[in-house]
Design an enzyme around this catalytic site. Structure first.
Site, PDB file in Angstrom:
ATOM      1  N   HIS A   1       0.818  -1.218   0.000  1.00  0.00           N
ATOM      2  CA  HIS A   1       0.000   0.000   0.000  1.00  0.00           C
ATOM      3  C   HIS A   1       0.851   1.266   0.000  1.00  0.00           C
ATOM      4  O   HIS A   1       2.039   1.234   0.317  1.00  0.00           O
ATOM      5  CB  HIS A   1      -0.900   0.026   1.239  1.00  0.00           C
ATOM      6  CG  HIS A   1      -2.114  -0.857   1.118  1.00  0.00           C
ATOM      7  ND1 HIS A   1      -2.084  -2.205   1.374  1.00  0.00           N
ATOM      8  CD2 HIS A   1      -3.397  -0.569   0.767  1.00  0.00           C
ATOM      9  CE1 HIS A   1      -3.276  -2.711   1.184  1.00  0.00           C
ATOM     10  NE2 HIS A   1      -4.099  -1.753   0.811  1.00  0.00           N
TER      11      HIS A   1
ATOM     12  N   LYS B   1      -1.103   5.054   4.659  1.00  0.00           N
ATOM     13  CA  LYS B   1      -2.075   4.157   5.311  1.00  0.00           C
ATOM     14  C   LYS B   1      -1.714   4.002   6.787  1.00  0.00           C
ATOM     15  O   LYS B   1      -0.550   3.779   7.123  1.00  0.00           O
ATOM     16  CB  LYS B   1      -2.063   2.796   4.596  1.00  0.00           C
ATOM     17  CG  LYS B   1      -3.085   1.807   5.125  1.00  0.00           C
ATOM     18  CD  LYS B   1      -3.228   0.617   4.192  1.00  0.00           C
ATOM     19  CE  LYS B   1      -4.189  -0.424   4.750  1.00  0.00           C
ATOM     20  NZ  LYS B   1      -5.519   0.125   5.079  1.00  0.00           N
TER      21      LYS B   1
END
Ligand code: NDP
Ligand SMILES: O=C(O)C1=N[C@H](C(=O)O)C[C@H](O)C1
Length: 245
Positions: free
Chosen positions: A130, A134
């Site tokens: 990711h 995040k």
């Protein structure tokens, strides 16, 4: 309908998708400082929550109290928080809540395919990758995938993946989620990606999904917004709305 977390990456993408949908009307877009009472004051029937793990459960209980159906994409849920929502919904017949760790069709299919394949392989590990902004790890999708894979392997009587590691640095083997190793990569340039690695002597199956853009989540979000008024109670995972559960 209403969007909570409307200024965020997913919330702002959802606002644009709802505004482009001829059959949906956006009546409230809430950010961190807004009062949830705005949702009912605006007459919203469904609210989408893309906020942060620390506030999402409180939002859902407030929406249920107000009789507003909830479509929740925010991560950070566990068995205990889901159980509290299920209990709350028992007192509010007719209200529906969907908690889905991933609204991208390909991600839901990845989880379904991985669960189907899991019993046939000696080893399974998951890698999720990711963007570095995040706040939670492992991803909600990777957790959901690990539980689905573990459930399928247990049901088939398959042993946990072999691992002879005796000595390792903390974190080197990832997190153990329901007996499945999950590794989290955070890298500038990435959006949301997952690989399920399945190994047998002499062969490997890799099931990979890539969300390159947050628009990938929007068909699933809009599908859920349209379906939740006719799905009372708690639903966990978009797969149940796609007949893949
Ligand atoms: N299910 C799915 O398909 C997907 C799920 N996600 C999940 O969605 C969540 C949001 O991700 P993302 O959009 O990238 O994160 P962002 O940080 O970009 O957005 C979160 C937004 O929520 C706001 N917020 C914080 N508290 C509240 C509150 N009490 N009420 C309303 N808004 C609030 C934040 O404001 P501020 O910054 O001012 O605090 C921010 O604007 C994460 O849990 C992520 O994992 C992400 C992608 C897909
Ligand atoms: O934070 C994100 O970006 C994402 N979060 C969800 C998760 O934790 O699984 C869904 C997707 O992976 C993007």
């Amino acid at each position: 309908m209403a969007v909570l977390g409307a200024a965020g990456r997913m919330g702002s993408t959802t606002v644009r998708a709802v505004e482009a949908a001829p059959d949906l009307e956006l009546v409230a877009a809430l950010d961190a400082t807004d009062d949830l009472a705005k949702v009912t004051a605006a007459g919203a029937q469904v609210a989408v929550d893309f906020t942060v793990p620390s506030v999402t459960e409180g939002n859902v209980h407030a929406l249920v109290d107000a009789g507003v159906h909830a479509v929740v994409g925010t991560t950070g849920w566990d068995d205990a928080s889901r159980a509290r929502v299920r209990d709350h919904l028992a007192d509010r017949p007719g209200v529906g809540v969907l908690i889905a760790p991933n609204f991208a069709l390909g991600a839901v299919l990845t989880m379904a395919f991985a669960a189907r394949a899991a019993r046939w392989f000696e080893s399974v590990e998951i890698v999720e990758l990711h963007h570095p902004d995040k706040v939670d790890a492992p991803s909600g999708t990777a957790m959901h995938t690990a539980h689905a894979v573990a459930h399928a392997r247990r049901a088939a009587g398959v042993a946990p993946s072999p691992d002879a590691t005796e000595q390792s640095l903390d974190g080197a083997r990832g997190a153990l989620v329901d007996d499945v190793r999950v590794h989290a990569v955070r890298l500038r340039g990435l959006t949301a990606h997952e690989e399920v690695l399945l190994g047998n002597p002499g062969e490997q199956l890799t099931i990979r999904h890539d969300s390159f853009d947050r628009v990938s989540f929007m068909p699933g979000v809009l599908l859920a917004v349209r379906q939740m008024p006719s799905r009372p109670g708690l639903t966990v995972g978009l797969e149940h709305l796609l007949d893949l559960g």
